[in-house]
Enzyme design. Sequence first.
Site, PDB file in Angstrom:
ATOM      1  N   ALA A  56      42.426  42.251  29.868  1.00  0.00           N
ATOM      2  CA  ALA A  56      43.649  43.054  29.772  1.00  0.00           C
ATOM      3  C   ALA A  56      44.830  42.091  29.831  1.00  0.00           C
ATOM      4  CB  ALA A  56      43.706  44.029  30.931  1.00  0.00           C
ATOM      5  N   VAL A  82      42.153  39.435  33.846  1.00  0.00           N
ATOM      6  CA  VAL A  82      43.563  39.442  33.437  1.00  0.00           C
ATOM      7  C   VAL A  82      43.808  38.311  32.446  1.00  0.00           C
ATOM      8  CG1 VAL A  82      45.942  39.264  34.239  1.00  0.00           C
ATOM      9  CG2 VAL A  82      44.238  40.464  35.639  1.00  0.00           C
ATOM     10  N   LYS A  83      44.342  38.708  31.284  1.00  0.00           N
ATOM     11  CA  LYS A  83      44.577  37.730  30.224  1.00  0.00           C
ATOM     12  C   LYS A  83      46.024  37.239  30.322  1.00  0.00           C
ATOM     13  CE  LYS A  83      42.979  37.734  25.447  1.00  0.00           C
ATOM     14  NZ  LYS A  83      42.935  38.596  24.257  1.00  0.00           N
ATOM     15  N   VAL A  84      46.175  35.928  30.398  1.00  0.00           N
ATOM     16  CA  VAL A  84      47.495  35.320  30.587  1.00  0.00           C
ATOM     17  C   VAL A  84      47.689  34.268  29.498  1.00  0.00           C
ATOM     18  CG1 VAL A  84      48.944  33.989  32.177  1.00  0.00           C
ATOM     19  CG2 VAL A  84      47.263  35.607  33.097  1.00  0.00           C
TER      20      VAL A  84
END
Length: 221
Positions: A56, A82-84
């Site tokens: 996400a 968590v995609k950063v």
Amino acid sequence: MKIFLDTAEIEEIRTAARWGILDGVTTNPSLYAKVGGSYDSVLVEICKLTSGPVSAEVIADDVEGMLEEGRHFAKLAPNIVVKVAMSENGLEAIARFADEGIKTNCTLVFSTNQGLLAAKAGASLVSPFVGRLDDINQDGMTVVRELAEIFALYDIETEVLAASIRNPLHVTQAALAGAHIATLPFKVLQQMVHHPLTDKGIVQFKKDWDAARKSGAGKGA
Ligand code: E4P
């Protein structure tokens, strides 16, 4: 090599899960924009279809904003990652998430050094974008291969996720390059299933079977 679907389309994910080959899912704002609705509910729905990692992506470009969005995503389901995006703030957010036990996928990686930094900051996954590098006349698969080699050489636990995959050949090349994961558009997954000789062979076997049944073959003692 694990296979993820690169989509927010629920039906595509449901189909791949039924095929028994789905190891996880990646989404991004552009993929989400194609399906609309609420991003949270799309993510929750996806997490019901796979127990593998579901990426996400955060939109904020400041550290606190990234942390706020990522912590929110992480509460939606236990398999959220968590995609950063790779950046100075992105690295800081990845390090903070790692301290909090939240897994991250560092996205928009276009060089081996970027991937190495993401791994050192504590990312669980790093995503080199193969297709977008190929588009600008650079060999995207080289970044996948170099990161896989470096992580193996130094026992780094971060996994290399080959992203921006455009065709079935990319998938084979990613596997040979040592990628731990490749994330694919559904169309590429379908292309992998099919081969003209397989499809032709299925039609011929059916035809011969029907002809044999009609002529009474195989009915004897
Ligand atoms: C994956 O996590 C990326 O968002 C995706 O593979 C990007 O692919 P594209 O270059 O085809 O948009």
